[in-house]
Scaffold this motif. Sequence first.
Motif: not given
Ligand code: SF4
Length: 170
Positions: A130-132, A96-98, A151-154, A101-106, A147-149
């Motif tokens: 933001r990602a979900t 799941s994504v916080d 640290g938004a994904i748990h 913290m997400c920077s929408s990098c994709g 891969s999430c730089r």
């Molecule tokens: S990798 Fe991390 S920062 Fe990038 S979109 Fe996904 S959750 Fe957001």
Amino acid sequence: MEITTDLLTLASAIVPYADERLSQFFKIPLNDDGFFVEKHAKLGPCEFATDGVFLCGLAHYPKSIDEAVSQGKAAASRAITLLAQENIFTNGEVASVDPQMCSSCGVCVSICPYSAPGFIAEDARMFAGRATINPALCKGCGLCVASCRSGAIHLNGFDNNQIFAMLDAI
Ligand code: SF4
Ligand code: SF4
């Protein structure tokens, strides 16, 4: 070289459509010849690793009409087993994504082999863009977590504090 035959049958060439756009949209693999590749030749011959996407006919490889029809029926049966269920129980070990913290990098969206992450719709009031992660599609492989730089994904069951707790307990 001369060959004497009783019957000579010529097969017409079958050129695959090699639909890259479809392949990328559903995250379903194409082989080097441009045909779609099934999940597993024996255990999943009419489906893909992406749940809910099925395969049959010439999109797979050149085959006879009988084989294509059989595979079409098999694909329809697999789809019905999903659609007939009122509730679908899935694995609890999902990511799941916080959104704070997400920077929408994709990166998570492009790297997930199961098409589970996506972006929150722009018309959503909070955290648009933001990602979900769709927990029903997530297989808990952990690729996006690593891969999430930001640290938004748990990942349930394998979050940092849980892993450190396991290490401390050893
Ligand atoms: S990798 Fe991390 S920062 Fe990038 S979109 Fe996904 S959750 Fe957001
Ligand atoms: S844990 Fe694996 S399956 Fe789940 S969203 Fe991340 S990359 Fe996709």
